[in-house]
Design a protein around this motif. Structure first.
Motif, PDB file in Angstrom:
ATOM      1  N   PHE A   1      55.635  29.697  39.619  1.00 38.87           N
ATOM      2  CA  PHE A   1      54.215  29.949  39.870  1.00 38.87           C
ATOM      3  C   PHE A   1      53.864  31.403  39.567  1.00 38.87           C
ATOM      4  O   PHE A   1      52.848  31.688  38.945  1.00 38.87           O
ATOM      5  N   ARG A   2      54.699  32.310  40.025  1.00 41.17           N
ATOM      6  CA  ARG A   2      54.437  33.738  39.784  1.00 41.17           C
ATOM      7  C   ARG A   2      54.554  34.070  38.297  1.00 41.17           C
ATOM      8  O   ARG A   2      53.827  34.910  37.796  1.00 41.17           O
ATOM      9  N   LYS A   3      55.481  33.435  37.612  1.00 44.15           N
ATOM     10  CA  LYS A   3      55.716  33.752  36.205  1.00 44.15           C
ATOM     11  C   LYS A   3      54.656  33.143  35.282  1.00 44.15           C
ATOM     12  O   LYS A   3      54.178  33.805  34.363  1.00 44.15           O
ATOM     13  N   TRP A   4      54.279  31.866  35.498  1.00 45.35           N
ATOM     14  CA  TRP A   4      53.423  31.176  34.547  1.00 45.35           C
ATOM     15  C   TRP A   4      52.047  30.770  35.075  1.00 45.35           C
ATOM     16  O   TRP A   4      51.087  30.797  34.331  1.00 45.35           O
ATOM     17  N   VAL A   5      51.934  30.360  36.320  1.00 47.47           N
ATOM     18  CA  VAL A   5      50.656  29.843  36.812  1.00 47.47           C
ATOM     19  C   VAL A   5      49.728  30.978  37.244  1.00 47.47           C
ATOM     20  O   VAL A   5      48.551  31.004  36.891  1.00 47.47           O
ATOM     21  N   PHE A   6      50.248  31.896  38.028  1.00 47.54           N
ATOM     22  CA  PHE A   6      49.460  33.028  38.530  1.00 47.54           C
ATOM     23  C   PHE A   6      50.125  34.327  38.053  1.00 47.54           C
ATOM     24  O   PHE A   6      50.643  35.095  38.854  1.00 47.54           O
ATOM     25  N   PRO A   7      50.115  34.596  36.741  1.00 44.69           N
ATOM     26  CA  PRO A   7      50.933  35.682  36.202  1.00 44.69           C
ATOM     27  C   PRO A   7      50.409  37.095  36.450  1.00 44.69           C
ATOM     28  O   PRO A   7      51.188  38.033  36.492  1.00 44.69           O
ATOM     29  N   GLN A   8      49.101  37.255  36.596  1.00 40.58           N
ATOM     30  CA  GLN A   8      48.552  38.601  36.695  1.00 40.58           C
ATOM     31  C   GLN A   8      48.263  38.985  38.141  1.00 40.58           C
ATOM     32  O   GLN A   8      47.529  38.290  38.837  1.00 40.58           O
ATOM     33  N   GLU A   9      48.839  40.093  38.547  1.00 38.27           N
ATOM     34  CA  GLU A   9      48.524  40.626  39.874  1.00 38.27           C
ATOM     35  C   GLU A   9      47.124  41.208  39.838  1.00 38.27           C
ATOM     36  O   GLU A   9      46.662  41.678  38.800  1.00 38.27           O
ATOM     37  N   ASN A  10      46.464  41.170  40.981  1.00 40.69           N
ATOM     38  CA  ASN A  10      45.129  41.763  41.158  1.00 40.69           C
ATOM     39  C   ASN A  10      44.090  41.207  40.185  1.00 40.69           C
ATOM     40  O   ASN A  10      43.166  41.914  39.803  1.00 40.69           O
ATOM     41  N   ALA A  11      44.239  39.961  39.779  1.00 39.28           N
ATOM     42  CA  ALA A  11      43.270  39.343  38.889  1.00 39.28           C
ATOM     43  C   ALA A  11      42.005  38.940  39.650  1.00 39.28           C
ATOM     44  O   ALA A  11      40.953  38.782  39.055  1.00 39.28           O
ATOM     45  N   ARG A  12      42.119  38.779  40.939  1.00 40.00           N
ATOM     46  CA  ARG A  12      40.971  38.448  41.793  1.00 40.00           C
ATOM     47  C   ARG A  12      40.872  39.503  42.890  1.00 40.00           C
ATOM     48  O   ARG A  12      41.837  40.226  43.134  1.00 40.00           O
ATOM     49  N   PRO A  13      39.726  39.606  43.562  1.00 42.52           N
ATOM     50  CA  PRO A  13      39.576  40.645  44.600  1.00 42.52           C
ATOM     51  C   PRO A  13      40.717  40.629  45.593  1.00 42.52           C
ATOM     52  O   PRO A  13      41.185  39.576  46.009  1.00 42.52           O
ATOM     53  N   ARG A  14      41.144  41.804  45.963  1.00 36.04           N
ATOM     54  CA  ARG A  14      42.318  41.934  46.811  1.00 36.04           C
ATOM     55  C   ARG A  14      41.914  42.258  48.242  1.00 36.04           C
ATOM     56  O   ARG A  14      41.353  43.293  48.508  1.00 36.04           O
ATOM     57  N   ARG A  15      42.249  41.375  49.133  1.00 33.99           N
ATOM     58  CA  ARG A  15      41.951  41.559  50.547  1.00 33.99           C
ATOM     59  C   ARG A  15      43.052  42.361  51.231  1.00 33.99           C
ATOM     60  O   ARG A  15      42.800  43.060  52.189  1.00 33.99           O
ATOM     61  N   ALA A  16      44.272  42.288  50.741  1.00 34.13           N
ATOM     62  CA  ALA A  16      45.413  42.932  51.398  1.00 34.13           C
ATOM     63  C   ALA A  16      45.221  44.441  51.507  1.00 34.13           C
ATOM     64  O   ALA A  16      45.555  45.032  52.525  1.00 34.13           O
ATOM     65  N   ALA A  17      44.670  45.059  50.491  1.00 32.51           N
ATOM     66  CA  ALA A  17      44.459  46.499  50.547  1.00 32.51           C
ATOM     67  C   ALA A  17      43.466  46.842  51.648  1.00 32.51           C
ATOM     68  O   ALA A  17      43.610  47.831  52.347  1.00 32.51           O
ATOM     69  N   THR A  18      42.448  46.003  51.813  1.00 39.09           N
ATOM     70  CA  THR A  18      41.472  46.209  52.874  1.00 39.09           C
ATOM     71  C   THR A  18      42.136  46.106  54.232  1.00 39.09           C
ATOM     72  O   THR A  18      41.883  46.910  55.124  1.00 39.09           O
ATOM     73  N   VAL A  19      42.985  45.094  54.406  1.00 34.28           N
ATOM     74  CA  VAL A  19      43.695  44.903  55.671  1.00 34.28           C
ATOM     75  C   VAL A  19      44.590  46.100  55.947  1.00 34.28           C
ATOM     76  O   VAL A  19      44.593  46.644  57.054  1.00 34.28           O
ATOM     77  N   LEU A  20      45.330  46.553  54.950  1.00 38.40           N
ATOM     78  CA  LEU A  20      46.237  47.680  55.129  1.00 38.40           C
ATOM     79  C   LEU A  20      45.464  48.950  55.497  1.00 38.40           C
ATOM     80  O   LEU A  20      45.869  49.687  56.387  1.00 38.40           O
TER      81      LEU A  20
END
Length: 186
Positions: A152-171
């Protein structure tokens, strides 16, 4: 602040950093636990009723139902910030990889039943059920889960930060709270 953020703010710093760093893997594990329950519930219900003589077919149906739930949960939660593909292409790859995962999941239960003959009348019902659970629900699912996470990480959802990132807000919110706490102490 949402309840999850509040709970995360109360976790000691070394553990909090580890959780934030590996949140994608942890979310994937929660989705896996949820789909484990779905898979085994459907499998058990089918193999003890309408598909009692076809446990591999019952397992395949259980895995298929769980896979559909997995797509929704993975896309909208586990890999929420990943993307990089058109949704139809992403879904097609997800189900193709999941189909390979189904095959991986079925191999141990097939070997248990038809190669090792761990089925009634060769063994007792109790041994058959334990062998089915260990081979299909533990070993098969574990092998398929490792393969799926990687694929999944390699082929289905390959690009990090392609959609808005909530984790940075939480951190940032967690850091802000801990900074405020340290100011109050000083």
């Amino acid at each position: 602040m949402p309840p999850l953020d509040t709970a995360l703010a109360r976790v000691p710093e070394p553990v909090r950093s580890l959780i934030v760093k590996h949140q994608e893997l942890l979310k994937f594990a929660v989705v896996g636990g949820t789909t484990f329950v779905i898979d085994n519930g459907v499998w058990w219900a089918l193999k003890t009723t309408v598909l009692d003589s076809k446990p591999v077919t019952a397992k395949a149906i259980g895995v298929l139902v769980a896979t559909i739930a997995s797509y929704v949960l993975s896309r909208e939660w586990s890999f929420r910030t990943r993307g990089g593909r058109e949704r139809a292409h992403e879904a097609a790859l997800f189900f193709l990889i999941s189909g390979i995962g189904v095959g991986i999941n079925l191999v141990p239960v097939w070997i248990s039943r038809y190669v090792l003959h761990l089925q009634v009348p060769t063994v007792g019902w109790y041994v058959q059920e334990i062998a089915d659970f260990v081979s299909g629900s533990m070993l098969g699912m574990l092998l398929a889960m490792v393969f799926r996470f990687w694929a999944f990480r390699k082929w289905v959802f390959p690009q990090e930060n392609a959609r808005p990132r909530r984790a940075a807000t939480v951190l940032r919110a967690v850091r802000s709270n801990s900074d405020n706490d340290s100011e109050r102490v000083a």
